[in-house]
Design a protein around this motif. Structure first.
Motif, PDB file in Angstrom:
ATOM      1  N   LEU A   1       0.820  -1.211   0.000  1.00 26.62           N
ATOM      2  CA  LEU A   1       0.000   0.000   0.000  1.00 26.62           C
ATOM      3  C   LEU A   1       0.850   1.256   0.000  1.00 26.62           C
ATOM      4  CD1 LEU A   1      -2.748  -1.049   2.570  1.00 26.62           C
ATOM      5  CD2 LEU A   1      -2.934  -0.976   0.083  1.00 26.62           C
ATOM      6  N   LYS A   2       2.081   1.178   0.454  1.00 26.16           N
ATOM      7  CA  LYS A   2       2.941   2.355   0.562  1.00 26.16           C
ATOM      8  C   LYS A   2       3.578   2.762  -0.754  1.00 26.16           C
ATOM      9  CE  LYS A   2       4.078   1.735   5.408  1.00 26.16           C
ATOM     10  NZ  LYS A   2       5.129   1.472   6.370  1.00 26.16           N
ATOM     11  N   GLN A   3       3.438   1.961  -1.795  1.00 28.39           N
ATOM     12  CA  GLN A   3       4.036   2.321  -3.075  1.00 28.39           C
ATOM     13  C   GLN A   3       3.319   3.540  -3.634  1.00 28.39           C
ATOM     14  OE1 GLN A   3       3.645  -1.040  -5.590  1.00 28.39           O
ATOM     15  NE2 GLN A   3       5.388  -2.120  -4.721  1.00 28.39           N
ATOM     16  N   ASN A   4       4.071   4.424  -4.278  1.00 27.57           N
ATOM     17  CA  ASN A   4       3.437   5.613  -4.838  1.00 27.57           C
ATOM     18  C   ASN A   4       2.733   5.282  -6.141  1.00 27.57           C
ATOM     19  OD1 ASN A   4       5.529   5.308  -6.573  1.00 27.57           O
ATOM     20  ND2 ASN A   4       6.673   7.097  -5.877  1.00 27.57           N
ATOM     21  N   ASN A   5       1.843   6.138  -6.530  1.00 23.18           N
ATOM     22  CA  ASN A   5       0.996   5.868  -7.680  1.00 23.18           C
ATOM     23  C   ASN A   5       1.753   5.935  -8.997  1.00 23.18           C
ATOM     24  OD1 ASN A   5      -1.214   5.456  -6.092  1.00 23.18           O
ATOM     25  ND2 ASN A   5      -1.857   7.601  -6.125  1.00 23.18           N
ATOM     26  N   THR A   6       2.861   6.650  -9.061  1.00 23.14           N
ATOM     27  CA  THR A   6       3.595   6.767 -10.322  1.00 23.14           C
ATOM     28  C   THR A   6       4.203   5.434 -10.726  1.00 23.14           C
ATOM     29  OG1 THR A   6       5.577   7.445  -9.138  1.00 23.14           O
ATOM     30  CG2 THR A   6       4.118   9.195  -9.959  1.00 23.14           C
ATOM     31  N   THR A   7       4.736   4.703  -9.761  1.00 24.75           N
ATOM     32  CA  THR A   7       5.301   3.395 -10.109  1.00 24.75           C
ATOM     33  C   THR A   7       4.205   2.418 -10.462  1.00 24.75           C
ATOM     34  OG1 THR A   7       5.341   2.718  -7.797  1.00 24.75           O
ATOM     35  CG2 THR A   7       7.339   3.719  -8.683  1.00 24.75           C
ATOM     36  N   LYS A   8       3.024   2.559  -9.871  1.00 17.48           N
ATOM     37  CA  LYS A   8       1.929   1.657 -10.220  1.00 17.48           C
ATOM     38  C   LYS A   8       1.464   1.901 -11.645  1.00 17.48           C
ATOM     39  CE  LYS A   8       0.053   0.649  -5.687  1.00 17.48           C
ATOM     40  NZ  LYS A   8      -1.127   0.688  -4.829  1.00 17.48           N
ATOM     41  N   GLN A   9       1.413   3.149 -12.070  1.00 15.88           N
ATOM     42  CA  GLN A   9       1.006   3.437 -13.437  1.00 15.88           C
ATOM     43  C   GLN A   9       2.059   2.956 -14.424  1.00 15.88           C
ATOM     44  OE1 GLN A   9       0.354   7.618 -13.476  1.00 15.88           O
ATOM     45  NE2 GLN A   9      -1.610   7.501 -12.384  1.00 15.88           N
ATOM     46  N   GLU A  10       3.319   3.105 -14.043  1.00 18.17           N
ATOM     47  CA  GLU A  10       4.411   2.662 -14.909  1.00 18.17           C
ATOM     48  C   GLU A  10       4.448   1.147 -15.012  1.00 18.17           C
ATOM     49  OE1 GLU A  10       9.087   2.536 -14.275  1.00 18.17           O
ATOM     50  OE2 GLU A  10       8.304   4.583 -14.305  1.00 18.17           O
ATOM     51  N   ASP A  11       4.171   0.459 -13.909  1.00 19.50           N
ATOM     52  CA  ASP A  11       4.231  -0.994 -13.880  1.00 19.50           C
ATOM     53  C   ASP A  11       2.931  -1.644 -14.319  1.00 19.50           C
ATOM     54  OD1 ASP A  11       6.793  -0.815 -12.948  1.00 19.50           O
ATOM     55  OD2 ASP A  11       6.261  -1.089 -10.836  1.00 19.50           O
ATOM     56  N   SER A  12       1.888  -0.865 -14.556  1.00 22.04           N
ATOM     57  CA  SER A  12       0.604  -1.476 -14.886  1.00 22.04           C
ATOM     58  C   SER A  12       0.646  -2.192 -16.232  1.00 22.04           C
ATOM     59  CB  SER A  12      -0.505  -0.426 -14.870  1.00 22.04           C
ATOM     60  OG  SER A  12      -0.261   0.538 -15.889  1.00 22.04           O
ATOM     61  N   ASN A  13       1.415  -1.692 -17.185  1.00 27.81           N
ATOM     62  CA  ASN A  13       1.478  -2.366 -18.470  1.00 27.81           C
ATOM     63  C   ASN A  13       2.553  -3.454 -18.501  1.00 27.81           C
ATOM     64  OD1 ASN A  13       3.642  -0.655 -18.415  1.00 27.81           O
ATOM     65  ND2 ASN A  13       3.285   0.274 -20.413  1.00 27.81           N
ATOM     66  N   TRP A  14       3.401  -3.520 -17.517  1.00 29.96           N
ATOM     67  CA  TRP A  14       4.413  -4.578 -17.418  1.00 29.96           C
ATOM     68  C   TRP A  14       3.774  -5.835 -16.833  1.00 29.96           C
ATOM     69  CZ3 TRP A  14       9.862  -5.170 -17.844  1.00 29.96           C
ATOM     70  CH2 TRP A  14      10.505  -4.117 -18.469  1.00 29.96           C
ATOM     71  N   PRO A  15       4.160  -7.011 -17.320  1.00 30.31           N
ATOM     72  CA  PRO A  15       3.696  -8.241 -16.665  1.00 30.31           C
ATOM     73  C   PRO A  15       4.400  -8.412 -15.320  1.00 30.31           C
ATOM     74  CG  PRO A  15       5.124  -8.760 -18.518  1.00 30.31           C
ATOM     75  CD  PRO A  15       4.926  -7.281 -18.526  1.00 30.31           C
ATOM     76  N   GLN A  16       3.842  -9.255 -14.500  1.00 31.91           N
ATOM     77  CA  GLN A  16       4.424  -9.498 -13.175  1.00 31.91           C
ATOM     78  C   GLN A  16       5.669 -10.370 -13.346  1.00 31.91           C
ATOM     79  OE1 GLN A  16       1.868 -11.575 -10.520  1.00 31.91           O
ATOM     80  NE2 GLN A  16       3.267 -11.433  -8.797  1.00 31.91           N
ATOM     81  N   ILE A  17       6.831  -9.808 -12.979  1.00 29.70           N
ATOM     82  CA  ILE A  17       8.105 -10.507 -13.158  1.00 29.70           C
ATOM     83  C   ILE A  17       8.817 -10.545 -11.813  1.00 29.70           C
ATOM     84  CG2 ILE A  17      10.334 -10.517 -14.334  1.00 29.70           C
ATOM     85  CD1 ILE A  17       9.025  -8.832 -16.539  1.00 29.70           C
ATOM     86  N   THR A  18       9.269 -11.727 -11.410  1.00 29.38           N
ATOM     87  CA  THR A  18      10.094 -11.873 -10.206  1.00 29.38           C
ATOM     88  C   THR A  18      11.324 -12.686 -10.568  1.00 29.38           C
ATOM     89  OG1 THR A  18       8.872 -13.847  -9.520  1.00 29.38           O
ATOM     90  CG2 THR A  18       8.162 -11.744  -8.579  1.00 29.38           C
TER      91      THR A  18
END
Length: 157
Positions: free
Chosen positions: A80-97
């Protein structure tokens, strides 16, 4: 005369018994071998040359296998502490670990364990899966490219 007859009869019986025993020992030491019939069958042996593929998967477990207790607690507050800019940037990226690196003992080639959208892959440098290319990597992080943008992914612990 009577004693000599009994002696001769006993001598003949002893010789017969010992000859039977001797014949059994001789026949067991030198058995007759059966005839071997060779079949003229022509067969060619063509072994299949297969390519050796290292396939495996590594999955993390949250439960202790001996006690049955949960070893990790999910930390929802950190997400929940992540800022919204990284969420928008990562929204089009697939989940990678990034799970780690594996290296064979007899070569210098490194193989990286990468999970893309909950599917584990074993990738080498330059290999491409689901439009994601592994650019470079080491023991701590990997660099991947997706739609001309690169991202550094640290190892998951």
């Amino acid at each position: 005369m009577k004693n000599k007859t009994k002696t001769y009869l006993l001598l003949v019986a002893v010789l017969v018994i010992w000859s039977i025993i001797g014949y059994k020992i001789y026949s067991s030491l030198n058995p007759e071998l059966p005839e071997v019939v060779l079949n003229d069958v022509e067969a060619s042996f063509n072994p299949k040359t297969g390519i050796e593929i290292d396939s495996f998967s590594i999955k993390t477990t949250d439960r202790d296998p001996f006690l049955g207790t949960i070893t990790k607690k999910s930390n929802k507050t950190a997400s929940l502490k992540q800022n919204n800019t990284t969420k928008q940037e990562d929204s089009n990226w697939p989940q990678i670990t990034y799970g780690g690196v594996i290296k064979r003992q007899n070569s210098n080639e490194q193989v990286f364990v990468v999970t893309i959208n909950n599917t584990q892959y074993v990738l080498k440098k330059g290999q491409k899966v689901d439009y994601i290319t592994l650019v470079k990597g080491d023991n701590t992080s990997i660099t991947v490219r997706y739609n001309t943008t690169q991202k550094i992914i640290p190892i998951q612990k």
